[in-house]
Design a protein around this motif. Structure first.
Motif, PDB file in Angstrom:
ATOM      1  N   GLY A 195     -12.444  34.690   0.059  1.00  0.00           N
ATOM      2  CA  GLY A 195     -12.407  33.877  -1.143  1.00  0.00           C
ATOM      3  C   GLY A 195     -11.656  32.568  -1.004  1.00  0.00           C
ATOM      4  N   GLN A 196     -11.097  32.251   0.193  1.00  0.00           N
ATOM      5  CA  GLN A 196     -10.347  31.014   0.384  1.00  0.00           C
ATOM      6  C   GLN A 196     -11.285  29.873   0.799  1.00  0.00           C
ATOM      7  OE1 GLN A 196      -7.000  30.666  -0.284  1.00  0.00           O
ATOM      8  NE2 GLN A 196      -7.316  32.732  -1.112  1.00  0.00           N
ATOM      9  N   PRO A 197     -11.038  28.635   0.340  1.00  0.00           N
ATOM     10  CA  PRO A 197     -11.873  27.498   0.780  1.00  0.00           C
ATOM     11  C   PRO A 197     -11.651  27.213   2.257  1.00  0.00           C
ATOM     12  CG  PRO A 197      -9.979  26.743  -0.499  1.00  0.00           C
ATOM     13  CD  PRO A 197      -9.987  28.238  -0.608  1.00  0.00           C
ATOM     14  N   LEU A 198     -12.752  26.853   2.972  1.00  0.00           N
ATOM     15  CA  LEU A 198     -12.691  26.643   4.424  1.00  0.00           C
ATOM     16  C   LEU A 198     -13.339  25.326   4.809  1.00  0.00           C
ATOM     17  CD1 LEU A 198     -13.787  30.253   5.524  1.00  0.00           C
ATOM     18  CD2 LEU A 198     -11.464  29.387   5.315  1.00  0.00           C
ATOM     19  N   GLY A 199     -13.349  24.359   3.887  1.00  0.00           N
ATOM     20  CA  GLY A 199     -14.074  23.127   4.141  1.00  0.00           C
ATOM     21  C   GLY A 199     -13.390  22.174   5.093  1.00  0.00           C
ATOM     22  N   SER A 200     -12.074  22.256   5.232  1.00  0.00           N
ATOM     23  CA  SER A 200     -11.350  21.332   6.091  1.00  0.00           C
ATOM     24  C   SER A 200     -10.494  22.104   7.075  1.00  0.00           C
ATOM     25  CB  SER A 200     -10.447  20.414   5.252  1.00  0.00           C
ATOM     26  OG  SER A 200      -9.442  21.170   4.599  1.00  0.00           O
ATOM     27  N   VAL A 201      -9.972  21.375   8.070  1.00  0.00           N
ATOM     28  CA  VAL A 201      -9.100  22.003   9.071  1.00  0.00           C
ATOM     29  C   VAL A 201      -7.846  22.558   8.399  1.00  0.00           C
ATOM     30  CG1 VAL A 201      -7.665  21.586  11.097  1.00  0.00           C
ATOM     31  CG2 VAL A 201      -9.960  20.593  10.958  1.00  0.00           C
ATOM     32  N   GLU A 203      -7.495  23.619   5.325  1.00  0.00           N
ATOM     33  CA  GLU A 203      -7.819  24.827   4.564  1.00  0.00           C
ATOM     34  C   GLU A 203      -8.037  26.020   5.486  1.00  0.00           C
ATOM     35  OE1 GLU A 203      -9.980  22.827   0.635  1.00  0.00           O
ATOM     36  OE2 GLU A 203     -11.181  23.395   2.380  1.00  0.00           O
ATOM     37  N   ARG A 204      -8.690  25.782   6.626  1.00  0.00           N
ATOM     38  CA  ARG A 204      -8.910  26.892   7.560  1.00  0.00           C
ATOM     39  C   ARG A 204      -7.595  27.383   8.146  1.00  0.00           C
ATOM     40  NH1 ARG A 204     -13.785  23.941   8.509  1.00  0.00           N
ATOM     41  NH2 ARG A 204     -12.877  22.661  10.166  1.00  0.00           N
ATOM     42  N   ARG A 205      -6.682  26.453   8.450  1.00  0.00           N
ATOM     43  CA  ARG A 205      -5.379  26.889   8.965  1.00  0.00           C
ATOM     44  C   ARG A 205      -4.617  27.717   7.920  1.00  0.00           C
ATOM     45  NH1 ARG A 205      -3.090  21.451  12.120  1.00  0.00           N
ATOM     46  NH2 ARG A 205      -4.616  21.511  13.843  1.00  0.00           N
ATOM     47  N   ALA A 206      -4.706  27.316   6.648  1.00  0.00           N
ATOM     48  CA  ALA A 206      -3.990  28.045   5.602  1.00  0.00           C
ATOM     49  C   ALA A 206      -4.583  29.420   5.362  1.00  0.00           C
ATOM     50  CB  ALA A 206      -4.003  27.226   4.306  1.00  0.00           C
ATOM     51  N   ALA A 207      -5.928  29.557   5.509  1.00  0.00           N
ATOM     52  CA  ALA A 207      -6.602  30.818   5.203  1.00  0.00           C
ATOM     53  C   ALA A 207      -6.641  31.778   6.381  1.00  0.00           C
ATOM     54  CB  ALA A 207      -8.030  30.545   4.723  1.00  0.00           C
ATOM     55  N   LEU A 208      -6.189  31.356   7.565  1.00  0.00           N
ATOM     56  CA  LEU A 208      -6.311  32.191   8.769  1.00  0.00           C
ATOM     57  C   LEU A 208      -5.537  33.500   8.631  1.00  0.00           C
ATOM     58  CD1 LEU A 208      -7.314  32.168  11.818  1.00  0.00           C
ATOM     59  CD2 LEU A 208      -4.943  31.541  12.355  1.00  0.00           C
ATOM     60  N   THR A 209      -6.187  34.618   9.000  1.00  0.00           N
ATOM     61  CA  THR A 209      -5.513  35.926   9.041  1.00  0.00           C
ATOM     62  C   THR A 209      -5.415  36.494  10.446  1.00  0.00           C
ATOM     63  OG1 THR A 209      -7.596  37.090   8.648  1.00  0.00           O
ATOM     64  CG2 THR A 209      -6.280  36.474   6.714  1.00  0.00           C
ATOM     65  N   GLY A 210      -6.259  36.018  11.370  1.00  0.00           N
ATOM     66  CA  GLY A 210      -6.210  36.551  12.731  1.00  0.00           C
ATOM     67  C   GLY A 210      -7.474  36.232  13.505  1.00  0.00           C
ATOM     68  N   TRP A 211      -7.663  36.962  14.618  1.00  0.00           N
ATOM     69  CA  TRP A 211      -8.816  36.737  15.480  1.00  0.00           C
ATOM     70  C   TRP A 211      -9.366  38.084  15.944  1.00  0.00           C
ATOM     71  CZ3 TRP A 211      -4.268  34.215  15.674  1.00  0.00           C
ATOM     72  CH2 TRP A 211      -4.268  32.820  15.524  1.00  0.00           C
ATOM     73  N   VAL A 605     -19.382  34.223  -5.570  1.00  0.00           N
ATOM     74  CA  VAL A 605     -19.763  35.613  -5.311  1.00  0.00           C
ATOM     75  C   VAL A 605     -18.637  36.577  -5.672  1.00  0.00           C
ATOM     76  CG1 VAL A 605     -20.270  37.231  -3.458  1.00  0.00           C
ATOM     77  CG2 VAL A 605     -21.479  35.058  -3.567  1.00  0.00           C
ATOM     78  N   GLU A 606     -17.428  36.297  -5.235  1.00  0.00           N
ATOM     79  CA  GLU A 606     -16.310  37.199  -5.496  1.00  0.00           C
ATOM     80  C   GLU A 606     -16.016  37.303  -6.984  1.00  0.00           C
ATOM     81  OE1 GLU A 606     -14.884  39.189  -3.545  1.00  0.00           O
ATOM     82  OE2 GLU A 606     -15.719  38.516  -1.626  1.00  0.00           O
TER      83      GLU A 606
END
Length: 894
Positions: A195-201, A203-211, A605-606
């Motif tokens: 549910g986190q925005p992933l449009g920018s670098v 935002e992706r860094r903030a939403a990261l949980t792992g790999w 969706v969520e």
């Protein structure tokens, strides 16, 4: 003279054939390199698909323990599908201050010996938490902070910022240190919070949980391709440009470093954010393949033949018998050559066909020992285009057209019905050259059976997108389809519906009959739901006893769509009403359904899933086995109840709750008992009504602890009253959840023993709803408490499951007439008749009767005239703090 002419023709043939052999050798060399590069690309793609499947599995699960992860990965058979793959693993992002909590979580999910293996005081850790297979060397790296490995850190950051897979430079795996020297590489795929925005670098860094990671040994990874890396071509692979010796990551035997390469001998291969360079050198075998001596043999034979013709002419004139013997010997040699060629063809596992320009099979051949040898002949005389499935016939036609234009085409996938079974083949087509064809074009087609490879890919896909128990779409596929439906509905102006279904009392079936019965019930529920919805809609099993139905394109009018959605929900509820048969036993199960419509302005969706879930819980709160639409007020109500539940937990822990008491009197005013009531004084919100907070407590386990506390207050008060000689019975309300709690009887017995209270003066008030379910178990538990001396009262009698059957069987002491009947007596004839009936019935059964809510003299007089035993209400006394009431009675006695 004849011999000279034939020798000249032989020389011309030998020279021309030499040029053709060289051209074929170069073409075969290029094709071998292309196959190697394609195979490497396929292997990398398969590697990525596996990681994406593991990512989807992680995102669709609330939590994953070690055993569950092991069972899931074992089904993938990764060592068979991807030779060279060392492991698959999860790496999580842990902030520096959360290290201890992270270790506790890991031990809670089954990694009992887990510890964070990294220097203390870091701002962020990236530990490896779960890994499969659980070999000894793999388990050595559990808990290792991967961010301490420069190659891993670089690839993880690249994946995190791009949202795409990223590959490391070659490195020596931590589990291989001291054991092996093989170089490896690791692919990382990032995971983000839902549910986190992933449009920018950012935002992706903030939403990261792992790999999700997949390390593999490069040598095993490449050589696992099999025959593609054989004795025809030697390859070397460089990570980046090949002019840097340090970039060499793989070198096959026979590849000569530093040797000059032709332009067509080098190919670039994109690999998860990096570029590999594949260089190839031909080996002697590929030269032997096209220069096997056939050309020389033909020239030699032609030369011999030329000389022989001259000699033969002379020989005919001399000795005819010698000429016949020579012809027979040459025939044997030609037959031997033919047999050698046939043996070579028989050793080839692929199907070989000769086709005409329209794709009709003229000849066919495959190895006699292959599994599908007999089936190859089924295509003889048929068009390959007609035999292919409708979805692959176009690719087959394109392969023939490409071979017509360019002379060769490869890599096409073809689906054929063979011996009644659908099988997949990889198709390569080459235009046939040679004498005797005239102007008609013929083709040589090779078909390689790739059915097992396709099946392995299909298994991986199903594990990622389908529920393993029911075979239905899982949460990940539901989210994909819901996103598509939401987008389509928004653009087309059509209305769809999302329904959240939860089976009522499913836990009872699991507890009583085991999880195998519960699983069998879920499978049958899935079948019924699938049959009850149109084929265009989706039914998904998202976990436990929860199902979701996605209905699309209901109408362009909201009112019509609402009516159609309600009708579909009713049909689903009806489909589950009929009993289920499991193992020869019948099971009944109802369902609560929450329903929301889409699209709505600004909702994703969520949001829709949350709305349907909220509506479903509203349906359960209203009594289960019903359908509720989502309304905006629902979400606010859920949030309010959640906040109230949190405040209630704090209030109970900090003694904000108190026990009040309301006296019960005889007609003359003498106190003959009292009922304990719970009150809550919130420090900010003031007094909160029990009507508001008791239902919230009953929805959680908090009511059990609150109920035990009230029983404890009653026992303490009884002991104090007894010591002062003013003992009267005290009644305490007991909720259904508290009564059915496993340790309830033991808890009551313990409180009575600790306080010294008389059990026969403790009255437990239960509602009729308790008696309507699990009657035999209820009677048994009441019997245990009555054996201790405790007495039972039915609270709010007449408002629930009224039946003489349980009144006769239950060990009851009294009935309490609900205030809703008392308040309109003696004015309302209906309520008056009900109260009179209850009093007469109780007298016949020998039960004491308490009338609640007595507030006027007229009500008291009417009840007294009808011989009511006990009165309770504001007319005789309002609720007051228990401690003060007990102290006053004790003081009066003194």
């Amino acid at each position: 003279m004849i011999s000279l002419v034939l020798l000249l023709a032989t020389a011309l043939y030998w020279s021309g054939e030499g040029r053709q052999v060289e051209a074929k050798r170069n073409a075969a060399y290029r094709r071998a390199l292309e196959r190697i590069v394609d195979a490497l690309e396929d292997r990398v793609t398969a590697h990525e698909i596996v990681l994406r499947g593991l990512k989807g599995y992680y995102e669709a699960s609330e939590s994953i323990d070690r055993t569950e992860f092991h069972a899931y990965v074992a089904q993938l058979k990764l060592q068979h599908v991807l030779p060279g793959l060392q492991a698959v693993a999860y790496i999580v992002r842990v902030k520096g201050g959360e290290a201890a909590a992270h270790v506790s979580r890991m031990r809670a999910i089954g990694v009992l010996d887990y510890r964070l293996r990294a220097p203390a005081g870091r701002d962020e850790y990236r530990p490896l938490t779960l890994i499969e297979p659980q070999s000894e060397d793999n388990l050595r790296v559990i808990g290792v902070d991967t961010a301490t490995v420069p190659e891993a850190l670089e690839a993880q950051n690249q994946a995190r910022d791009s949202g795409l897979p990223a590959m490391t430079r070659s490195l020596l795996l931590r589990q291989d240190v001291g054991l092996r020297t093989d170089r490896s590489a690791v692919m990382y795929l990032p995971m983000y919070a839902a549910g986190q925005p992933l449009g920018s670098v950012e935002e992706r860094r903030a939403a990261l949980t792992g790999w999700v990671s997949g390390p593999f040994r490069i040598k095993d990874f490449v050589e696992g391709i099999g025959q593609l890396v054989g004795d025809e071509v030697a390859i070397a692979i460089f990570d980046g440009p090949m002019n840097q010796p340090a970039s060499l990551i793989y070198q096959a035997p026979g590849f000569v470093t530093g040797a000059p390469l032709k332009r067509q001998s080098v190919r670039s291969l994109p690999v998860a954010g990096r570029t590999w360079t594949v260089a190839a050198q031909p080996l002697p075998m590929i030269a032997k393949r096209f220069d096997s001596g056939e050309r020389n043999l033909v020239a030699l034979l032609a030369t011999v033949l030329s000389l022989t013709v001259g000699w033969f002419t002379w020989f005919l004139s001399t000795r005819r018998d010698h000429a016949v013997a020579l012809a027979e010997r040459m025939t044997r040699e030609l037959r031997q050559t033919r047999d050698d060629l046939q043996a070579t063809l028989d050793a080839t596992p692929d199907w070989m066909f000769e086709l005409d320009a329209q794709g009709c099979v003229l000849h066919c051949h495959n190895a006699p020992g292959s599994a599908l040898h007999a089936q190859a002949g089924q295509l003889l005389g048929k068009s390959l285009l007609d035999a292919a499935s409708s979805k692959t016939a176009f690719g087959c036609r394109a392969a023939l057209e490409t071979a017509t234009a360019r002379g060769y085409s490869s890599g096409h996938e073809l689906q054929l019905m063979v011996d009644g079974q659908s099988r997949w083949f990889e198709l390569s087509v080459a235009r046939k050259h040679g004498a005797g064809l005239g102007t008609e074009t013929h083709f040589i087609a090779l078909l390689r059976d790739i059915s097992e490879r396709k099946q392995a890919a299909e298994r991986t896909y199903r594990l990622a997108y389908f529920d393993s128990l029911t075979g239905m779409p899982n949460r990940r596929m539901l989210l994909d389809r819901l996103a598509q439906a939401l987008s389509a509905a928004t653009h087309a102006g059509r209305v769809g519906a999302l329904m959240f279904l939860d089976l009522d009392h499913f836990k009872h079936i699991n507890d009583a009959h085991g999880h195998s019965a519960g699983d069998a019930l879920l499978v049958q529920v899935a079948q019924r739901l699938t049959q009850a919805v149109p084929a265009t809609d989706t039914v998904a099993h998202i976990g436990g006893d929860e199902f979701v139905v996605l209905a699309i394109d209901l109408s362009d009018q909201l009112d019509t769509a609402s009516l159609l959605a309600l009708r579909l929900a009713e049909s689903l509820r009806g489909a589950l009403d009929a009993p289920f048969s499991i193992g020869g036993y019948g099971f009944a199960s109802s369902v609560s359904i929450g329903l929301t419509l889409f699209p709505k302005q600004g909702e994703a969706v969520e949001d829709l899933l949350r709305e349907a879930d909220t509506a479903m819980y509203r349906a359960k709160d209203l009594g289960r086995n019903r359908i509720c639409f989502f309304e905006a007020a629902m979400q606010a109500d859920v949030q309010r109840r959640l906040a109230l539940e949190q405040d209630l937990k704090v209030g109970f822990a900090t003694a904000q709750l108190s026990a009040f008491v309301q006296p019960q009197v005889e007609l003359g005013g003498a106190v003959v008992g009292a009922e304990l009531l719970m009150r809550w004084q919130h420090p900010q919100r003031g007094a909160i009504s029990p009507v508001e907070f008791i239902p919230v407590a009953e929805a959680s386990d908090l009511i059990v602890h609150m109920g035990d506390w009230m029983v404890e207050q009653a026992c303490t008060a009884l002991a104090q009253l007894q010591a002062a000689g003013v003992l009267v019975p005290l009644s305490v309300n007991v909720s259904q959840r508290q009564f059915r709690h496993e340790g309830f009887v033991t808890r009551v017995q313990s409180l009575l023993a600790q306080s010294g209270a008389r059990a026969d003066h403790l009255v437990l008030e239960v509602t009729e709803s308790l008696l309507a379910e699990q009657m035999e178990q209820t009677i048994a538990r009441m019997g245990e408490l009555v054996a201790l001396g405790v007495r039972f009262s039915i609270d709010d009698f007449g408002t629930g499951y009224s039946s003489l059957a349980y009144l006769k069987r239950m060990p009851l002491y009294e009935l309490k007439i609900d205030r809703s009947f008392v308040q309109d007596t003696p004015i309302d004839p209906s309520d008056t008749a009900i109260v009179q009936t209850i009093l007469a019935m109780a007298r016949n059964l020998g039960l004491r009767v308490v009338a609640e809510g007595v507030e006027t003299q007229a009500q008291a007089d009417f009840l007294a005239a009808n011989r009511c035993d006990v009165f309770q209400g504001y007319f005789f006394g309002r609720p007051e703090p228990l401690a003060g009431w007990v102290a006053r009675r004790v003081a009066q006695a003194g």
